[in-house]
Design an enzyme around this catalytic site. Structure first.
Site, PDB file in Angstrom:
ATOM      1  N   TYR A 199      55.296  50.471  36.688  1.00  0.00           N
ATOM      2  CA  TYR A 199      54.946  50.161  38.087  1.00  0.00           C
ATOM      3  C   TYR A 199      55.017  51.423  38.949  1.00  0.00           C
ATOM      4  O   TYR A 199      54.081  51.741  39.696  1.00  0.00           O
ATOM      5  CB  TYR A 199      55.914  49.088  38.613  1.00  0.00           C
ATOM      6  CG  TYR A 199      55.733  48.726  40.071  1.00  0.00           C
ATOM      7  CD1 TYR A 199      54.720  47.864  40.481  1.00  0.00           C
ATOM      8  CD2 TYR A 199      56.603  49.227  41.046  1.00  0.00           C
ATOM      9  CE1 TYR A 199      54.567  47.518  41.817  1.00  0.00           C
ATOM     10  CE2 TYR A 199      56.461  48.891  42.382  1.00  0.00           C
ATOM     11  CZ  TYR A 199      55.438  48.032  42.760  1.00  0.00           C
ATOM     12  OH  TYR A 199      55.294  47.703  44.092  1.00  0.00           O
TER      13      TYR A 199
ATOM     14  N   LYS B 108      52.055  53.355  41.045  1.00  0.00           N
ATOM     15  CA  LYS B 108      52.104  53.534  42.501  1.00  0.00           C
ATOM     16  C   LYS B 108      52.145  55.020  42.875  1.00  0.00           C
ATOM     17  O   LYS B 108      51.616  55.422  43.920  1.00  0.00           O
ATOM     18  CB  LYS B 108      53.315  52.786  43.073  1.00  0.00           C
ATOM     19  CG  LYS B 108      53.207  51.268  42.979  1.00  0.00           C
ATOM     20  CD  LYS B 108      52.055  50.738  43.841  1.00  0.00           C
ATOM     21  CE  LYS B 108      52.066  49.217  43.952  1.00  0.00           C
ATOM     22  NZ  LYS B 108      50.994  48.717  44.816  1.00  0.00           N
TER      23      LYS B 108
HETATM   24  P1  NAP Z   1      52.324  39.124  46.378  1.00  0.00           P
HETATM   25  O1  NAP Z   1      52.946  38.180  47.357  1.00  0.00           O
HETATM   26  O2  NAP Z   1      52.490  38.880  44.927  1.00  0.00           O
HETATM   27  O3  NAP Z   1      50.777  39.298  46.728  1.00  0.00           O
HETATM   28  C1  NAP Z   1      49.928  40.054  45.913  1.00  0.00           C
HETATM   29  C2  NAP Z   1      48.557  39.413  45.927  1.00  0.00           C
HETATM   30  O4  NAP Z   1      47.669  40.223  45.136  1.00  0.00           O
HETATM   31  C3  NAP Z   1      48.562  38.022  45.313  1.00  0.00           C
HETATM   32  O5  NAP Z   1      47.809  37.127  46.108  1.00  0.00           O
HETATM   33  C4  NAP Z   1      47.907  38.262  43.966  1.00  0.00           C
HETATM   34  O6  NAP Z   1      47.231  37.134  43.442  1.00  0.00           O
HETATM   35  C5  NAP Z   1      46.924  39.354  44.295  1.00  0.00           C
HETATM   36  N1  NAP Z   1      46.477  40.028  43.088  1.00  0.00           N
HETATM   37  C6  NAP Z   1      47.227  40.358  42.005  1.00  0.00           C
HETATM   38  N2  NAP Z   1      46.454  40.929  41.066  1.00  0.00           N
HETATM   39  C7  NAP Z   1      45.205  40.966  41.561  1.00  0.00           C
HETATM   40  C8  NAP Z   1      43.969  41.409  41.037  1.00  0.00           C
HETATM   41  N3  NAP Z   1      43.888  41.935  39.806  1.00  0.00           N
HETATM   42  N4  NAP Z   1      42.860  41.291  41.794  1.00  0.00           N
HETATM   43  C9  NAP Z   1      42.925  40.747  43.025  1.00  0.00           C
HETATM   44  N5  NAP Z   1      44.078  40.290  43.576  1.00  0.00           N
HETATM   45  C10 NAP Z   1      45.203  40.383  42.844  1.00  0.00           C
HETATM   46  O7  NAP Z   1      52.891  40.615  46.619  1.00  0.00           O
HETATM   47  P2  NAP Z   1      53.382  41.399  47.933  1.00  0.00           P
HETATM   48  O8  NAP Z   1      54.853  41.502  47.857  1.00  0.00           O
HETATM   49  O9  NAP Z   1      52.731  40.883  49.147  1.00  0.00           O
HETATM   50  O10 NAP Z   1      52.829  42.843  47.566  1.00  0.00           O
HETATM   51  C11 NAP Z   1      51.637  43.385  48.119  1.00  0.00           C
HETATM   52  C12 NAP Z   1      51.579  44.855  47.761  1.00  0.00           C
HETATM   53  O11 NAP Z   1      52.734  45.528  48.269  1.00  0.00           O
HETATM   54  C13 NAP Z   1      51.563  45.119  46.250  1.00  0.00           C
HETATM   55  O12 NAP Z   1      50.683  46.179  45.956  1.00  0.00           O
HETATM   56  C14 NAP Z   1      52.999  45.514  45.961  1.00  0.00           C
HETATM   57  O13 NAP Z   1      53.109  46.341  44.824  1.00  0.00           O
HETATM   58  C15 NAP Z   1      53.352  46.264  47.246  1.00  0.00           C
HETATM   59  N6  NAP Z   1      54.800  46.337  47.476  1.00  0.00           N
HETATM   60  C16 NAP Z   1      55.514  45.227  47.832  1.00  0.00           C
HETATM   61  C17 NAP Z   1      56.890  45.357  48.060  1.00  0.00           C
HETATM   62  C18 NAP Z   1      57.743  44.199  48.488  1.00  0.00           C
HETATM   63  O14 NAP Z   1      58.924  44.421  48.772  1.00  0.00           O
HETATM   64  N7  NAP Z   1      57.227  42.986  48.553  1.00  0.00           N
HETATM   65  C19 NAP Z   1      57.513  46.594  47.900  1.00  0.00           C
HETATM   66  C20 NAP Z   1      56.747  47.695  47.523  1.00  0.00           C
HETATM   67  C21 NAP Z   1      55.391  47.553  47.315  1.00  0.00           C
HETATM   68  P3  NAP Z   1      47.998  36.223  42.333  1.00  0.00           P
HETATM   69  O15 NAP Z   1      49.183  35.646  43.048  1.00  0.00           O
HETATM   70  O16 NAP Z   1      46.964  35.239  41.926  1.00  0.00           O
HETATM   71  O17 NAP Z   1      48.423  37.184  41.237  1.00  0.00           O
END
Ligand code: NAP
Length: 253
Positions: free
Chosen positions: A156, A160
């Site tokens: 991961y 990133k």
């Molecule tokens: P999340 O709630 O899991 O939302 C991610 C969304 O992306 C989901 O709707 C997912 O759909 C969709 N997705 C996954 N694979 C995909 C693909 N191949 N094509 C199109 N859509 C896809 O995650 P989040 O926490 O909001 O995270 C959003 C971003 O922030 C990510 O890039 C994550 O790495 C980054 N991030 C988050 C955190 C945190 O603390 N939450 C920290 C650092 C970075 P499905 O549910 O159907 O898979």
């Protein structure tokens, strides 16, 4: 956004968590917003939520950012419905925890495909339209773990970190064309992804316990990331490019 021009924004992974908040914020800021997600139902629900608040939004559901043909077709669909995409937020992402020696080829490749190859495809699909317009904004959602490193998340963090490099290099290549490219590395944001990790015991403690020792004494909210994106895609941010704007409550400085 200044002036009266209506611009089109595309947010990937916008059916959930951070992407949903970004899409709703950009729609409320006046962007015609395309809500792209792998999940058809959640993309439709977020677009409907934006429209119910009086904003212009469409869903582009069932699109896998790892698939170039699907990405190109989605961008064409958005162009036809809303006009050329002048703002792209690469937010779709997958997380994963595995001790390094047991990471398989498949899981390494999948992580790279969603978190790095997807943004590569999306950028290639929208940049020509931005060049034609002489204006564009790209924000890549990376991760604070790319600043700090993170054990058991090597694949991961590597993906990133690659996104940070993509950001810096695109900023240099397309700055002369009026396009800015920045990254927001979030840290510890309360989303389904974070709660999923908590549920599987992968955070080491409860979200609330970690929040209690975070400098600002709370977990991040998706809206915190959306606010940073709203600035970076504005006209006012035209002199900000190639940067990492950390939004992490002070956990990484
Ligand atoms: P999340 O709630 O899991 O939302 C991610 C969304 O992306 C989901 O709707 C997912 O759909 C969709 N997705 C996954 N694979 C995909 C693909 N191949 N094509 C199109 N859509 C896809 O995650 P989040 O926490 O909001 O995270 C959003 C971003 O922030 C990510 O890039 C994550 O790495 C980054 N991030 C988050 C955190 C945190 O603390 N939450 C920290 C650092 C970075 P499905 O549910 O159907 O898979």
């Amino acid at each position: 956004m200044s002036g009266t021009a209506r611009r089109t924004a595309l947010v990937t992974g916008a059916g959930s968590g951070i992407g949903r908040a970004i899409a709703l914020r950009l729609a409320s800021d006046g962007f015609a917003t395309a809500v792209l997600d792998l999940n058809k139902e959640s993309a439709a629900a977020v677009a409907e939520e934006a429209r119910a608040s009086g904003h212009e939004a469409i869903a582009v559901g069932g699109v896998d950012v790892c698939d170039r043909a699907q990405v190109n077709a989605a961008v064409e669909e958005v162009r036809g419905a809303l006009g050329p995409v002048l703002v792209l937020v690469n937010n779709a992402g997958k997380t994963g925890f595995k001790d390094f020696l047991n990471i398989t080829d498949d899981s390494w490749d999948h992580m790279m495909a969603v978190n790095l190859r997807g943004p590569f495809y999306c950028c290639q699909a929208v940049i020509p339209g931005m060049v034609d317009a002489g204006w564009g904004r790209i924000v890549n959602i990376s991760s604070s773990s790319a600043q700090s490193g993170q054990q058991y998340m090597t694949h991961y963090v590597a993906s990133k970190s690659g996104l940070v490099g993509l950001t810096k290099s695109l900023a240099l290549e397309f700055g002369p064309a009026g396009i800015t490219v920045n990254t927001v590395p979030p840290g510890f944001v309360d989303t389904p992804m974070l709660r999923g990790s908590e549920k599987r015991g992968l955070l080491g403690s409860k979200v609330e316990d970690i929040a209690a020792v975070t400098p600002v004494r709370r977990a991040g909210r998706p809206e915190d990331i959306a606010a940073a994106c709203a600035f970076l895609v504005s006209d006012e941010a035209g002199y900000v490019t190639g940067q990492s704007i950390g939004v992490n409550g002070g956990r990484n400085t």
